[in-house]
Design a protein around this motif. Sequence first.
Motif, PDB file in Angstrom:
ATOM      1  N   ILE A   3      20.507   2.917  -1.440  1.00 53.97           N
ATOM      2  CA  ILE A   3      21.284   3.293  -0.400  1.00 53.97           C
ATOM      3  C   ILE A   3      22.882   2.899  -0.790  1.00 53.97           C
ATOM      4  O   ILE A   3      23.643   3.429   0.030  1.00 53.97           O
ATOM      5  N   HIS A   4      22.895   2.548  -2.075  1.00 54.13           N
ATOM      6  CA  HIS A   4      24.431   1.972  -2.318  1.00 54.13           C
ATOM      7  C   HIS A   4      24.968   2.874  -3.658  1.00 54.13           C
ATOM      8  O   HIS A   4      26.044   2.440  -4.060  1.00 54.13           O
ATOM      9  N   ARG A   5      24.119   3.954  -3.985  1.00 52.58           N
ATOM     10  CA  ARG A   5      24.381   4.493  -5.148  1.00 52.58           C
ATOM     11  C   ARG A   5      24.269   5.928  -4.985  1.00 52.58           C
ATOM     12  O   ARG A   5      23.492   6.294  -3.977  1.00 52.58           O
ATOM     13  N   CYS A   6      24.856   7.203  -5.436  1.00 52.45           N
ATOM     14  CA  CYS A   6      24.499   8.385  -5.255  1.00 52.45           C
ATOM     15  C   CYS A   6      23.170   8.764  -5.861  1.00 52.45           C
ATOM     16  O   CYS A   6      22.892   8.257  -7.074  1.00 52.45           O
ATOM     17  N   PRO A   7      22.357   9.481  -5.038  1.00 55.18           N
ATOM     18  CA  PRO A   7      21.105   9.594  -5.393  1.00 55.18           C
ATOM     19  C   PRO A   7      21.039  10.711  -6.608  1.00 55.18           C
ATOM     20  O   PRO A   7      20.006  10.703  -7.175  1.00 55.18           O
ATOM     21  N   ARG A   8      22.082  11.309  -6.906  1.00 55.23           N
ATOM     22  CA  ARG A   8      22.229  12.129  -7.850  1.00 55.23           C
ATOM     23  C   ARG A   8      22.222  11.662  -9.235  1.00 55.23           C
ATOM     24  O   ARG A   8      21.699  12.015 -10.474  1.00 55.23           O
ATOM     25  N   CYS A   9      23.524  11.066  -9.317  1.00 51.72           N
ATOM     26  CA  CYS A   9      23.969  10.465 -10.778  1.00 51.72           C
ATOM     27  C   CYS A   9      24.078   9.022 -10.752  1.00 51.72           C
ATOM     28  O   CYS A   9      24.190   8.493 -11.584  1.00 51.72           O
ATOM     29  N   GLY A  10      23.714   8.315  -9.598  1.00 53.12           N
ATOM     30  CA  GLY A  10      23.829   6.810  -9.716  1.00 53.12           C
ATOM     31  C   GLY A  10      25.164   5.944  -9.556  1.00 53.12           C
ATOM     32  O   GLY A  10      25.149   4.850  -9.672  1.00 53.12           O
ATOM     33  N   TRP A  11      26.304   6.785  -9.195  1.00 53.32           N
ATOM     34  CA  TRP A  11      27.497   6.203  -9.070  1.00 53.32           C
ATOM     35  C   TRP A  11      27.621   5.223  -8.233  1.00 53.32           C
ATOM     36  O   TRP A  11      27.139   5.707  -6.992  1.00 53.32           O
ATOM     37  N   LEU A  13      28.767   3.661  -4.557  1.00 51.97           N
ATOM     38  CA  LEU A  13      29.524   4.167  -3.607  1.00 51.97           C
ATOM     39  C   LEU A  13      30.842   3.482  -3.422  1.00 51.97           C
ATOM     40  O   LEU A  13      31.635   4.008  -3.008  1.00 51.97           O
ATOM     41  N   ALA A  14      30.803   1.999  -3.872  1.00 49.68           N
ATOM     42  CA  ALA A  14      32.040   1.147  -3.314  1.00 49.68           C
ATOM     43  C   ALA A  14      33.184   1.871  -4.329  1.00 49.68           C
ATOM     44  O   ALA A  14      34.363   1.631  -3.957  1.00 49.68           O
ATOM     45  N   GLU A  15      32.779   2.730  -5.448  1.00 48.30           N
ATOM     46  CA  GLU A  15      34.032   3.080  -6.187  1.00 48.30           C
ATOM     47  C   GLU A  15      34.287   4.623  -6.119  1.00 48.30           C
ATOM     48  O   GLU A  15      35.181   5.028  -6.658  1.00 48.30           O
ATOM     49  N   LEU A  16      33.633   5.082  -4.961  1.00 49.38           N
ATOM     50  CA  LEU A  16      33.986   6.397  -4.634  1.00 49.38           C
ATOM     51  C   LEU A  16      35.390   6.438  -3.652  1.00 49.38           C
ATOM     52  O   LEU A  16      35.860   5.845  -3.235  1.00 49.38           O
ATOM     53  N   PRO A  17      36.085   7.601  -3.562  1.00 52.93           N
ATOM     54  CA  PRO A  17      37.318   7.664  -2.807  1.00 52.93           C
ATOM     55  C   PRO A  17      36.977   7.745  -1.290  1.00 52.93           C
ATOM     56  O   PRO A  17      35.789   7.690  -1.091  1.00 52.93           O
ATOM     57  N   ALA A  18      37.902   7.671  -0.529  1.00 52.44           N
ATOM     58  CA  ALA A  18      37.680   7.168   1.058  1.00 52.44           C
ATOM     59  C   ALA A  18      36.875   8.540   1.395  1.00 52.44           C
ATOM     60  O   ALA A  18      37.001   9.879   1.209  1.00 52.44           O
ATOM     61  N   ALA A  19      36.086   8.314   2.597  1.00 53.64           N
ATOM     62  CA  ALA A  19      35.215   9.159   3.101  1.00 53.64           C
ATOM     63  C   ALA A  19      35.687  10.065   4.384  1.00 53.64           C
ATOM     64  O   ALA A  19      36.893   9.418   4.769  1.00 53.64           O
ATOM     65  N   GLU A  27      29.586   9.558   8.178  1.00 52.47           N
ATOM     66  CA  GLU A  27      30.985  10.088   7.439  1.00 52.47           C
ATOM     67  C   GLU A  27      30.327  10.676   6.158  1.00 52.47           C
ATOM     68  O   GLU A  27      29.220  10.453   5.776  1.00 52.47           O
ATOM     69  N   TYR A  28      31.104  11.662   5.546  1.00 50.08           N
ATOM     70  CA  TYR A  28      30.915  12.505   4.498  1.00 50.08           C
ATOM     71  C   TYR A  28      31.793  12.072   3.279  1.00 50.08           C
ATOM     72  O   TYR A  28      32.916  11.821   3.430  1.00 50.08           O
ATOM     73  N   VAL A  29      31.281  11.846   2.117  1.00 50.80           N
ATOM     74  CA  VAL A  29      31.988  11.752   1.016  1.00 50.80           C
ATOM     75  C   VAL A  29      31.689  12.615  -0.418  1.00 50.80           C
ATOM     76  O   VAL A  29      30.229  12.605  -0.531  1.00 50.80           O
ATOM     77  N   ARG A  30      32.640  12.799  -1.163  1.00 54.30           N
ATOM     78  CA  ARG A  30      32.283  13.547  -2.472  1.00 54.30           C
ATOM     79  C   ARG A  30      32.195  12.605  -3.586  1.00 54.30           C
ATOM     80  O   ARG A  30      32.916  11.760  -3.875  1.00 54.30           O
ATOM     81  N   CYS A  31      31.093  12.800  -4.156  1.00 53.74           N
ATOM     82  CA  CYS A  31      30.738  11.967  -5.495  1.00 53.74           C
ATOM     83  C   CYS A  31      31.587  12.458  -6.587  1.00 53.74           C
ATOM     84  O   CYS A  31      31.724  13.873  -6.638  1.00 53.74           O
TER      85      CYS A  31
END
Length: 54
Positions: A3-11, A13-19, A27-31
């Motif tokens: 639940i703390h990583r992208c299910p597609r690539c494993g990136w 979430l804390a390192e993603l841009p603002a949602a 909220e929605y966020v682009r990985c």
Amino acid sequence: MDIHRCPRCGWPLAELPAAQPVSRRLEYVRCVCGSWLARLDGQVVGATKGQLTR
């Protein structure tokens, strides 16, 4: 699904841009891989693309 990583690539979430908030809880966020992630209370509950296979 982590639940703390992208299910597609494993990136992480804390390192993603603002949602983009939809409500106080959703909220929605682009990985970085291009997938849109839906987060409910900060946890990933859905993604637009399936997990990468290697």
